[in-house]
Design a protein around this motif. Structure first.
Motif, PDB file in Angstrom:
ATOM      1  N   GLN A  59       0.919  -1.244  -0.176  1.00 22.58           N
ATOM      2  CA  GLN A  59       0.139  -0.105   0.021  1.00 22.58           C
ATOM      3  C   GLN A  59       0.895   1.224   0.075  1.00 22.58           C
ATOM      4  N   GLU A  60       0.358   2.401  -0.454  1.00 23.67           N
ATOM      5  CA  GLU A  60       1.173   3.370  -0.610  1.00 23.67           C
ATOM      6  C   GLU A  60       1.657   3.941   0.697  1.00 23.67           C
ATOM      7  N   LEU A  61       0.762   4.076   1.827  1.00 25.64           N
ATOM      8  CA  LEU A  61       0.973   4.390   2.972  1.00 25.64           C
ATOM      9  C   LEU A  61       2.117   3.892   3.732  1.00 25.64           C
ATOM     10  N   GLY A  62       2.238   2.521   3.472  1.00 23.18           N
ATOM     11  CA  GLY A  62       3.284   1.822   4.053  1.00 23.18           C
ATOM     12  C   GLY A  62       4.719   2.083   3.167  1.00 23.18           C
ATOM     13  N   LEU A  63       4.511   2.004   2.022  1.00 19.65           N
ATOM     14  CA  LEU A  63       5.774   2.777   1.206  1.00 19.65           C
ATOM     15  C   LEU A  63       6.111   3.933   1.546  1.00 19.65           C
ATOM     16  N   ALA A  64       5.439   4.924   1.706  1.00 18.27           N
ATOM     17  CA  ALA A  64       5.912   6.390   2.194  1.00 18.27           C
ATOM     18  C   ALA A  64       6.383   6.261   3.580  1.00 18.27           C
ATOM     19  N   LEU A  65       5.819   5.623   4.373  1.00 16.43           N
ATOM     20  CA  LEU A  65       6.253   5.723   5.838  1.00 16.43           C
ATOM     21  C   LEU A  65       7.793   4.796   5.700  1.00 16.43           C
ATOM     22  N   PHE A  66       7.742   3.786   5.192  1.00 15.23           N
ATOM     23  CA  PHE A  66       9.041   2.914   5.140  1.00 15.23           C
ATOM     24  C   PHE A  66      10.165   3.583   4.542  1.00 15.23           C
ATOM     25  N   MET A  67       9.947   4.366   3.234  1.00 13.97           N
ATOM     26  CA  MET A  67      10.955   5.136   2.533  1.00 13.97           C
ATOM     27  C   MET A  67      11.431   6.168   3.677  1.00 13.97           C
ATOM     28  N   LEU A  68      10.516   7.034   3.759  1.00  7.74           N
ATOM     29  CA  LEU A  68      10.774   8.273   4.711  1.00  7.74           C
ATOM     30  C   LEU A  68      11.506   8.087   6.048  1.00  7.74           C
ATOM     31  N   GLY A  69      10.803   6.980   6.552  1.00  2.19           N
ATOM     32  CA  GLY A  69      11.426   6.654   7.901  1.00  2.19           C
ATOM     33  C   GLY A  69      12.770   6.055   7.808  1.00  2.19           C
ATOM     34  N   GLY A  70      13.017   5.226   7.123  1.00  2.00           N
ATOM     35  CA  GLY A  70      14.247   4.648   6.625  1.00  2.00           C
ATOM     36  C   GLY A  70      15.275   5.799   6.291  1.00  2.00           C
ATOM     37  N   MET A  71      15.093   6.612   5.650  1.00  2.00           N
ATOM     38  CA  MET A  71      16.019   7.915   5.181  1.00  2.00           C
ATOM     39  C   MET A  71      16.195   8.512   6.445  1.00  2.00           C
ATOM     40  N   ALA A  72      15.187   8.877   7.090  1.00  2.00           N
ATOM     41  CA  ALA A  72      15.351   9.701   8.269  1.00  2.00           C
ATOM     42  C   ALA A  72      16.306   8.844   9.364  1.00  2.00           C
ATOM     43  N   VAL A  73      16.096   7.707   9.375  1.00  2.00           N
ATOM     44  CA  VAL A  73      16.780   6.949  10.518  1.00  2.00           C
ATOM     45  C   VAL A  73      18.426   6.981   9.949  1.00  2.00           C
ATOM     46  N   ALA A  74      18.640   6.804   8.733  1.00  2.00           N
ATOM     47  CA  ALA A  74      19.831   7.011   8.189  1.00  2.00           C
ATOM     48  C   ALA A  74      20.702   8.215   8.229  1.00  2.00           C
ATOM     49  N   VAL A  75      19.820   9.388   8.117  1.00  2.00           N
ATOM     50  CA  VAL A  75      20.460  10.451   8.307  1.00  2.00           C
ATOM     51  C   VAL A  75      20.821  10.842   9.736  1.00  2.00           C
ATOM     52  N   ILE A  76      19.759  10.345  10.672  1.00  2.00           N
ATOM     53  CA  ILE A  76      19.994  10.589  12.230  1.00  2.00           C
ATOM     54  C   ILE A  76      21.274   9.920  12.656  1.00  2.00           C
ATOM     55  N   CYS A  77      21.530   8.519  12.148  1.00  2.00           N
ATOM     56  CA  CYS A  77      22.910   8.063  12.474  1.00  2.00           C
ATOM     57  C   CYS A  77      23.984   8.556  11.933  1.00  2.00           C
TER      58      CYS A  77
END
Length: 153
Positions: free
Chosen positions: A117-135
């Motif tokens: 689903q589109e919501l899961g896709l958006a949350l997974f992509m944005l959340g993963g990139m945000a976590v990568a930037v934070i780390c």
């Protein structure tokens, strides 16, 4: 003391009129350490594997699977940062993760794709990139990377 011993001692003394040395570059400008290359390659492969597994888990079990996939990504990115002690240690698995997710994002000719689903896709992509930037942009590790156990040394 004889004159030859005195001259030898004077030649071994540090020079006071020597020009100052430029400081060694740090961070991404520092000379690469060849011993870390296999570690970075392994982190990139692990990043791709976590991206693949996270894609499948978050699509299958939406709310809990998404949190599990993001937690696994965060653990890998932070673990790479701690293992290498550099920002590159968090960025390399993030690049592997991102490449795997983008490859899976492209659909098949029949129109099917891995994301449910589109919501899961958006949350997974944005959340993963945000976590990568934070780390990757953490100011410093919580403990010294040299293992002395003392801060500031």
């Amino acid at each position: 003391m004889s004159s030859s011993k005195r001259q030898r001692a004077a030649s071994q003394a540090p020079r006071t009129n020597a020009p100052p040395r430029s400081p060694e570059p740090t961070g991404l400008a520092a000379r690469p350490n060849p011993a870390r290359i296999p570690v970075y390659v392994g982190l990139a492969v692990l990043g791709a594997a976590v991206g693949l597994a996270g894609t499948l888990v978050q699509a299958a079990l939406f709310p809990g699977g998404l949190l599990l996939a993001l937690a696994a990504s965060a653990g890998l990115f932070y673990g790479g940062r701690v293992l290498t002690g550099t920002q590159l240690g968090a960025l390399v698995p993030a690049v592997g993760w991102f490449i795997a997710v983008v490859v899976l994002l492209g659909g098949r000719p029949e129109g099917d794709y891995v994301f449910g689903q589109e919501l899961g896709l958006a949350l997974f992509m944005l959340g993963g990139m945000a976590v990568a930037v934070i780390c990757a942009t953490m100011s410093r590790l919580p403990y010294p990377a040299n293992g002395t156990g003392r801060t500031g040394t």
